[in-house]
Design a protein around this motif. Structure first.
Motif, PDB file in Angstrom:
ATOM      1  N   VAL A  79      11.841   9.587  -5.405  1.00 50.61           N
ATOM      2  CA  VAL A  79      12.164  10.201  -6.679  1.00 50.61           C
ATOM      3  C   VAL A  79      12.595  11.636  -6.426  1.00 50.61           C
ATOM      4  O   VAL A  79      11.876  12.407  -5.788  1.00 50.61           O
ATOM      5  N   ASN A  80      13.774  11.966  -6.903  1.00 48.68           N
ATOM      6  CA  ASN A  80      14.261  13.344  -6.845  1.00 48.68           C
ATOM      7  C   ASN A  80      14.087  13.949  -8.234  1.00 48.68           C
ATOM      8  O   ASN A  80      14.492  13.347  -9.232  1.00 48.68           O
ATOM      9  N   VAL A  81      13.466  15.106  -8.276  1.00 47.36           N
ATOM     10  CA  VAL A  81      13.202  15.779  -9.536  1.00 47.36           C
ATOM     11  C   VAL A  81      13.810  17.173  -9.480  1.00 47.36           C
ATOM     12  O   VAL A  81      13.604  17.902  -8.505  1.00 47.36           O
ATOM     13  N   ILE A  82      14.542  17.520 -10.523  1.00 47.79           N
ATOM     14  CA  ILE A  82      15.068  18.883 -10.664  1.00 47.79           C
ATOM     15  C   ILE A  82      14.492  19.433 -11.962  1.00 47.79           C
ATOM     16  O   ILE A  82      14.713  18.868 -13.039  1.00 47.79           O
ATOM     17  N   THR A  83      13.723  20.511 -11.846  1.00 48.73           N
ATOM     18  CA  THR A  83      13.091  21.087 -13.026  1.00 48.73           C
ATOM     19  C   THR A  83      14.092  21.918 -13.822  1.00 48.73           C
ATOM     20  O   THR A  83      15.099  22.388 -13.285  1.00 48.73           O
ATOM     21  N   PRO A 109       7.086  27.210  -9.539  1.00 51.45           N
ATOM     22  CA  PRO A 109       6.485  26.916  -8.239  1.00 51.45           C
ATOM     23  C   PRO A 109       5.156  26.162  -8.292  1.00 51.45           C
ATOM     24  O   PRO A 109       4.706  25.629  -7.282  1.00 51.45           O
ATOM     25  N   ASP A 110       4.507  26.053  -9.451  1.00 47.64           N
ATOM     26  CA  ASP A 110       3.217  25.359  -9.534  1.00 47.64           C
ATOM     27  C   ASP A 110       3.355  23.836  -9.627  1.00 47.64           C
ATOM     28  O   ASP A 110       2.404  23.107  -9.352  1.00 47.64           O
ATOM     29  N   ILE A 111       4.529  23.349 -10.012  1.00 45.07           N
ATOM     30  CA  ILE A 111       4.701  21.902 -10.210  1.00 45.07           C
ATOM     31  C   ILE A 111       4.479  21.100  -8.927  1.00 45.07           C
ATOM     32  O   ILE A 111       3.743  20.108  -8.950  1.00 45.07           O
ATOM     33  N   ARG A 114      16.435  26.471  -9.960  1.00 44.48           N
ATOM     34  CA  ARG A 114      15.694  25.265 -10.317  1.00 44.48           C
ATOM     35  C   ARG A 114      14.757  24.930  -9.156  1.00 44.48           C
ATOM     36  O   ARG A 114      14.930  25.432  -8.050  1.00 44.48           O
ATOM     37  N   MET A 115      13.811  24.072  -9.427  1.00 42.99           N
ATOM     38  CA  MET A 115      12.962  23.533  -8.366  1.00 42.99           C
ATOM     39  C   MET A 115      13.471  22.129  -8.086  1.00 42.99           C
ATOM     40  O   MET A 115      13.603  21.319  -8.989  1.00 42.99           O
ATOM     41  N   MET A 116      13.753  21.856  -6.827  1.00 40.57           N
ATOM     42  CA  MET A 116      14.164  20.515  -6.404  1.00 40.57           C
ATOM     43  C   MET A 116      13.006  19.928  -5.622  1.00 40.57           C
ATOM     44  O   MET A 116      12.454  20.590  -4.739  1.00 40.57           O
ATOM     45  N   MET A 117      12.632  18.692  -5.965  1.00 37.57           N
ATOM     46  CA  MET A 117      11.533  18.030  -5.267  1.00 37.57           C
ATOM     47  C   MET A 117      11.947  16.620  -4.879  1.00 37.57           C
ATOM     48  O   MET A 117      12.674  15.957  -5.615  1.00 37.57           O
ATOM     49  N   LEU A 171       4.104   8.353 -12.125  1.00 35.02           N
ATOM     50  CA  LEU A 171       4.745   9.566 -11.609  1.00 35.02           C
ATOM     51  C   LEU A 171       5.704  10.141 -12.644  1.00 35.02           C
ATOM     52  O   LEU A 171       5.710  11.354 -12.884  1.00 35.02           O
ATOM     53  N   TYR A 172       6.512   9.298 -13.278  1.00 31.45           N
ATOM     54  CA  TYR A 172       7.449   9.787 -14.296  1.00 31.45           C
ATOM     55  C   TYR A 172       6.703  10.486 -15.435  1.00 31.45           C
ATOM     56  O   TYR A 172       7.126  11.551 -15.898  1.00 31.45           O
ATOM     57  N   ARG A 173       5.601   9.872 -15.883  1.00 33.74           N
ATOM     58  CA  ARG A 173       4.824  10.500 -16.965  1.00 33.74           C
ATOM     59  C   ARG A 173       4.275  11.850 -16.530  1.00 33.74           C
ATOM     60  O   ARG A 173       4.307  12.821 -17.283  1.00 33.74           O
ATOM     61  N   THR A 174       3.759  11.909 -15.300  1.00 30.15           N
ATOM     62  CA  THR A 174       3.192  13.151 -14.782  1.00 30.15           C
ATOM     63  C   THR A 174       4.256  14.244 -14.720  1.00 30.15           C
ATOM     64  O   THR A 174       4.022  15.381 -15.147  1.00 30.15           O
ATOM     65  N   VAL A 175       5.428  13.907 -14.198  1.00 36.78           N
ATOM     66  CA  VAL A 175       6.518  14.884 -14.108  1.00 36.78           C
ATOM     67  C   VAL A 175       6.914  15.352 -15.503  1.00 36.78           C
ATOM     68  O   VAL A 175       7.078  16.547 -15.749  1.00 36.78           O
ATOM     69  N   LYS A 176       7.043  14.411 -16.440  1.00 35.89           N
ATOM     70  CA  LYS A 176       7.427  14.776 -17.813  1.00 35.89           C
ATOM     71  C   LYS A 176       6.370  15.657 -18.478  1.00 35.89           C
ATOM     72  O   LYS A 176       6.696  16.530 -19.272  1.00 35.89           O
ATOM     73  N   ASP A 177       5.093  15.417 -18.154  1.00 38.59           N
ATOM     74  CA  ASP A 177       4.030  16.274 -18.691  1.00 38.59           C
ATOM     75  C   ASP A 177       4.142  17.695 -18.143  1.00 38.59           C
ATOM     76  O   ASP A 177       3.853  18.667 -18.842  1.00 38.59           O
ATOM     77  N   LEU A 178       4.550  17.803 -16.872  1.00 41.31           N
ATOM     78  CA  LEU A 178       4.669  19.121 -16.241  1.00 41.31           C
ATOM     79  C   LEU A 178       5.948  19.840 -16.643  1.00 41.31           C
ATOM     80  O   LEU A 178       5.978  21.066 -16.717  1.00 41.31           O
ATOM     81  N   ASP A 179       7.022  19.089 -16.886  1.00 43.09           N
ATOM     82  CA  ASP A 179       8.303  19.663 -17.317  1.00 43.09           C
ATOM     83  C   ASP A 179       9.057  18.602 -18.108  1.00 43.09           C
ATOM     84  O   ASP A 179       9.680  17.704 -17.536  1.00 43.09           O
TER      85      ASP A 179
END
Length: 167
Positions: free
Chosen positions: A86-90, A95-97, A120-123, A135-143
């Protein structure tokens, strides 16, 4: 007619699972499903060919085929074999994500990326398909505005991913 319908659901479900196991490199399961699939196919086709004058058998065969595709996909969804990357771009550089995700057991590689509107933060995160929705829910909760894209890796070696992939 009902038996033709059920046989074709079974046949196509087995076909779908055989293809999935083949794509995942699980050759023995693929072979086993192939043997059973062929047996079911020959029986079902034989019933239809013996009664070609009965159009309801043809309808049952066709509808059973389509239903089998849906059933096979649903089973594959439940099995959720393999892993995804999973690639995530905030939306903003936060930096806390990555550490929040690491605290939940995910292996995260992150770096600063630059978009049209700034940093942006790329993960990059590897997880089992069974953990994908979590994981998707967690990412959406964080951003809530994070951009998420995923793909299935063919192979991976070494690092955190091999030692401790969240299952």
């Amino acid at each position: 007619m009902a038996i033709v319908f059920v046989i074709n659901i079974l046949y196509v479900t087995l076909l779908t699972l055989r293809l999935i196991f083949t794509l995942k490199g699980q050759k023995y399961f693929a072979g086993l499903f192939g043997i059973i699939e062929t047996l079911v196919y020959v029986i079902g086709l034989g019933l239809v060919l013996e009664n070609l004058d009965n159009y309801l058998n043809l309808v049952a065969y066709s509808v059973g085929f389509g239903t089998g595709v849906l059933v096979g996909m649903k089973i594959e969804e439940k099995l959720a074999l393999g892993y995804i990357t999973v690639n995530v771009i905030t939306k903003e550089y936060e930096p806390d994500i990555p550490n929040a995700l690491r605290d939940k057991g995910y292996g995260v590689t992150n770096w600063v990326a630059y978009g049209r509107e700034g940093e942006r933060m790329m993960m990059e995160i590897l997880t089992s398909r069974k953990s994908e929705a979590r994981l998707y829910r967690t990412v959406k909760d964080l951003d809530s505005k994070a951009f998420i894209i995923s793909h299935e890796p063919k192979a991976f070696f070494g690092g955190f991913w091999v030692k401790g992939i969240r299952r």
